[in-house]
Scaffold this motif. Structure first.
Motif, PDB file in Angstrom:
ATOM      1  N   ARG A   1      -3.674  -2.647  12.018  1.00 49.94           N
ATOM      2  CA  ARG A   1      -4.905  -3.437  11.937  1.00 49.94           C
ATOM      3  C   ARG A   1      -5.882  -2.873  12.957  1.00 49.94           C
TER       4      ARG A   1
ATOM      5  N   ASP B   1       0.858  -1.186   0.000  1.00 48.45           N
ATOM      6  CA  ASP B   1       0.000   0.000   0.000  1.00 48.45           C
ATOM      7  C   ASP B   1       0.902   1.247   0.000  1.00 48.45           C
TER       8      ASP B   1
ATOM      9  N   ALA C   1      -6.789   4.475   1.848  1.00 49.89           N
ATOM     10  CA  ALA C   1      -7.651   3.937   2.909  1.00 49.89           C
ATOM     11  C   ALA C   1      -8.487   5.065   3.519  1.00 49.89           C
TER      12      ALA C   1
ATOM     13  N   ASP D   1     -10.844  -4.169   0.910  1.00 46.82           N
ATOM     14  CA  ASP D   1     -11.646  -5.392   1.043  1.00 46.82           C
ATOM     15  C   ASP D   1     -12.736  -5.207   2.087  1.00 46.82           C
ATOM     16  N   ASP D   2     -12.360  -4.563   3.222  1.00 45.15           N
ATOM     17  CA  ASP D   2     -13.356  -4.287   4.268  1.00 45.15           C
ATOM     18  C   ASP D   2     -14.472  -3.392   3.721  1.00 45.15           C
TER      19      ASP D   2
ATOM     20  N   GLU E   1       1.954  -8.762  -1.155  1.00 45.96           N
ATOM     21  CA  GLU E   1       0.724  -8.131  -0.651  1.00 45.96           C
ATOM     22  C   GLU E   1      -0.314  -9.218  -0.404  1.00 45.96           C
TER      23      GLU E   1
ATOM     24  N   GLY F   1       1.602  -2.034   7.765  1.00 47.14           N
ATOM     25  CA  GLY F   1       0.415  -1.263   8.107  1.00 47.14           C
ATOM     26  C   GLY F   1      -0.074  -1.448   9.524  1.00 47.14           C
TER      27      GLY F   1
ATOM     28  N   GLN G   1     -10.937  -0.925   7.463  1.00 45.55           N
ATOM     29  CA  GLN G   1      -9.512  -0.626   7.408  1.00 45.55           C
ATOM     30  C   GLN G   1      -8.968  -0.762   5.991  1.00 45.55           C
ATOM     31  N   THR G   2      -9.461  -1.750   5.262  1.00 48.37           N
ATOM     32  CA  THR G   2      -8.912  -2.025   3.931  1.00 48.37           C
ATOM     33  C   THR G   2     -10.003  -1.889   2.878  1.00 48.37           C
TER      34      THR G   2
ATOM     35  N   GLY H   1      -3.457  -8.735   0.393  1.00 51.45           N
ATOM     36  CA  GLY H   1      -4.793  -8.342  -0.044  1.00 51.45           C
ATOM     37  C   GLY H   1      -4.948  -8.375  -1.559  1.00 51.45           C
TER      38      GLY H   1
END
Lengths: 457, 457
Positions: free
Chosen positions: B118, B11, B45, B139-140, B36, B116, B136-137, B38
């Motif tokens: 969490r 990131d 973010a 994906d989240d 990575e 990073g 947070q991400t 993810g």
């Protein structure tokens, strides 16, 4: 033992000084007499274009404190009374009541000169025609508004394309006029470098304003009853139902000059750091009638700006009242707008740097006011000057839309602190997508300037 | 002789470092492998709340650079691959392909740790229920948006009232949810002093948000098919069709801890000024997994913020590539908004100052974003902390409407330059009626702070 303070000029600097002195000294300790030749006190001259343009509804909104309010604080305020002679040796001033014509001398122990600036008014045929207006004082603004109310046509010519010129172009556009700006220079905003001024010019044309550059006004043409009908240059005539002069201002220091007080190369009074006129322990001066030290170039400048006038007044009042304060100088920050275009500068232009003997590099970047993906992200151009070798920040100019102008404050503080552009790149500035890209535009300009400094060697 | 750089985490910090290293070193000189776990690289973010809220239309807008773009610059990027072990002695990492489960070792000459942060995820009954989301991400964010699309109800509970919490409260409001914010502390925004946090709380209630303060979540209640239906505290239950956890983040440093690398009191990696992990000349770390020096308190802090991560990456990439740069530290600037309320802070809060052994005074003023008479002039409250005796600026907090937040930059630069509040009062900041009162709010706060310093003696 009571002393008398005399204040000449009852706008920002003069009345800030009087008010601060009054806070520190009771009427028993200090008598305060203030002379004002106009009809108003303590008003925002910077607000006049917005009153003319209709953003501000009434004149009274521009007045921070009325004569009555000053008098209620035991300040003997004499309105419509002009000081016509200053006798520094004899510690007295001669004032004329502009209504009655009567004159009298008033003695002082301490004196504050806050006579302001006066607009440049070229000696042109027709300059005194009905419909030709300056916008320096509230009286000027009122006269212009009266003209606008009684003018049938919709053609306005603004002479000059500095701050006042561009702000008045916006104001008249907002009033429904078709506006032509006649500008002596090759582009508007000579307070910017040519490349940045060109961006302003392009934007103004894009707003539907007619920009006439490289044009010297030769005369004002009038009709039979003495009303303006056009502005003429060597090359053309521009029809005008109203003309606004926005050519700039000069320190209003005839009185000081006649009294033998020290003036600088720009015609402004010269003071020490406590705002006392040099060589005169009991005479202070501040606001638009003084020159100020430019902290970047080390030279004196003349800058007519309400924010400086208020600071001067505060410091003068402290000094008069027996407290202590200094005005260290300026870095030359100025912000303005024309419609939705924001314009800002601080520090030195290229020509200022050259004149100061500084070698420099420049860096110009395009960025946005918010994260690029965020709604309302508006473009801005940032130009930065840095000293060769040392990398010291010398100046910043910004032209953009919403959110552009006040970013210049970052550079204003950095200039005051004599930071290098390398130090700038590490600044911990506010970041969130609605407020800035992840690299603030000013940081981005600094990064490019760092590279330029290294390349220049 | 070719070297290999391994980057853990693709990131902001990691890929800024990789990109800058690539600018300085060709693929023949430096092989770059980046891992990575993810699905995405180099994304904002900080922009996730605005994507969830609908200000930003698509996920792709938040992505500054895709895996393909990185690969086109000869970076060997291994997506969905998690580094599970770091062997500092042996200069190698063990990585697991999250799709296939295969693991292999990769040797490095130089290493960048950019793992990073969490989110804090409390061990609560029901915390893993369907409909409970972190943000947070990317994906989240995607998972949360999927939930919002399939949720019928309109009740949302946000747990936590820091930056993420208030931004998510806005986002969910914009999506049409009735939002309840459940907050452990007595008021939102514990990054502000209580008096300033209270202003935010009042404003949030005024916006129609339900604020529940002094409330510890004890469990997440679910219905029969495992979907969230309410959030419970000791005192009450709050119905919820969706729950967002915005409790804060911690450095993601398990890997580094297991490898014996030095961690600070907040759990972040400790680096030198060139962002090298202390004691390890060939290992760099940056972004949300490190601690940074607070220049005002002289103490290490953990701050998860994209703007720092980008700066770290730039400096790390320079170092890896054989150039030179340092990250001197932060002053703790943060800006945020909730609907039209702007929130900003920089420097120390009162409790930070006390913890640092500093004695201080405070000054709080009310002012406006523009001249008071100018349309759109919006109120703001500015609180300033200054050191007792010296008058050194220690911190500024601002709560207001449009034009409030980015004014904190003035203070951020002044803190960096270690200015006194007295010096602040003389700053030459941009003034024009559309942009500022004649005394900028920050200057007004400084004037009041000067008086407070004098009074405190």
């Amino acid at each position: 033992m009571s002393e008398r303070l005399v204040v000449i000029g009852a706008d920002a600097a003069g009345m800030s000084a009087a008010s601060q002195a009054r806070r520190l000294r009771s009427p028993e300790e200090l008598e305060i007499v203030a002379f004002e030749r106009g009809h108003f006190t303590s008003y925002s001259a910077c607000g006049i274009p917005y009153w003319v343009g209709g953003d501000v509804d009434t004149r009274d909104e521009l007045i921070a404190r009325t004569p009555q309010e000053h008098r209620a604080r035991s300040i003997d305020l004499r309105m419509r009374t002009e000081v016509v002679q200053l006798d520094v040796e004899g510690r007295r001033v001669r004032a004329r009541d502009l209504e009655t014509g009567e004159e009298s001398w008033t003695a002082y122990d301490k004196l504050v000169i806050a006579t302001g600036a006066r607009p440049v008014r070229p000696e042109l045929p027709g300059i005194d025609a009905v419909g030709v207006h300056g916008v320096q004082t509230l009286d000027d603004g009122q006269a212009l508004l009266d003209t606008l109310r009684h003018t049938r046509g919709d053609r306005a010519v603004v002479v000059g394309a500095g701050y006042i010129g561009v702000e008045m172009a916006e104001a008249l556009t907002n009033r429904g006029y078709r506006v032509t700006v006649v500008n002596r220079g090759p582009r508007p905003m000579s307070t910017l470098d040519p490349d940045m001024g060109a961006l302003v010019g392009d934007a103004m044309v894009g707003m539907g304003l007619e920009m006439v550059n490289d044009a010297e006004v030769t005369k004002i043409l009038t009709d039979d009853d003495g009303r303006v009908r056009a502005v003429a240059t060597d090359a053309a005539e521009y029809p005008a139902d109203v003309v606004v002069l926005g050519i700039g201002v000069r320190p209003n220091t005839d009185l000081a000059r006649a009294a033998g007080l020290p003036l600088g190369e720009h015609g402004g009074l010269l003071t020490d750091l406590a705002m006392r006129v040099r060589g005169h322990d009991n005479v202070w001066a501040g606001g638009d009638c003084v020159e100020v030290l430019d902290l970047v170039s080390g030279r004196e400048r003349h800058i007519a700006l309400g924010t400086h006038a208020n600071k001067h007044g505060q410091i003068i009042g402290s000094g008069v009242g027996g407290d202590y304060g200094t005005f260290p100088g300026v870095v030359g920050t100025a912000v303005s707008k024309v419609c939705d275009l924001e314009i800002a500068r601080t520090g030195l232009r290229e020509k200022d740097a050259r004149a100061a003997g500084l070698q420099y590099v420049t860096a110009t970047i395009e960025s946005t006011s918010r994260a690029g993906y965020f709604p309302g992200a508006a473009p801005m151009t940032v130009k930065m000057l840095a000293e060769r070798r040392t990398g010291r920040l010398l100046g910043v100019q910004i032209v953009g839309r919403e959110g552009a102008a006040k970013r210049v404050d970052i550079a204003a503080v950095a200039l005051t602190a004599r930071m290098t552009v390398d130090q700038l790149t590490a600044l911990d500035l506010g970041y969130a997508p609605p407020f800035s890209p992840v690299w603030d535009p000013v940081l981005n300009a600094a990064r490019k300037a760092v590279t330029a400094v290294r390349k220049a060697g």
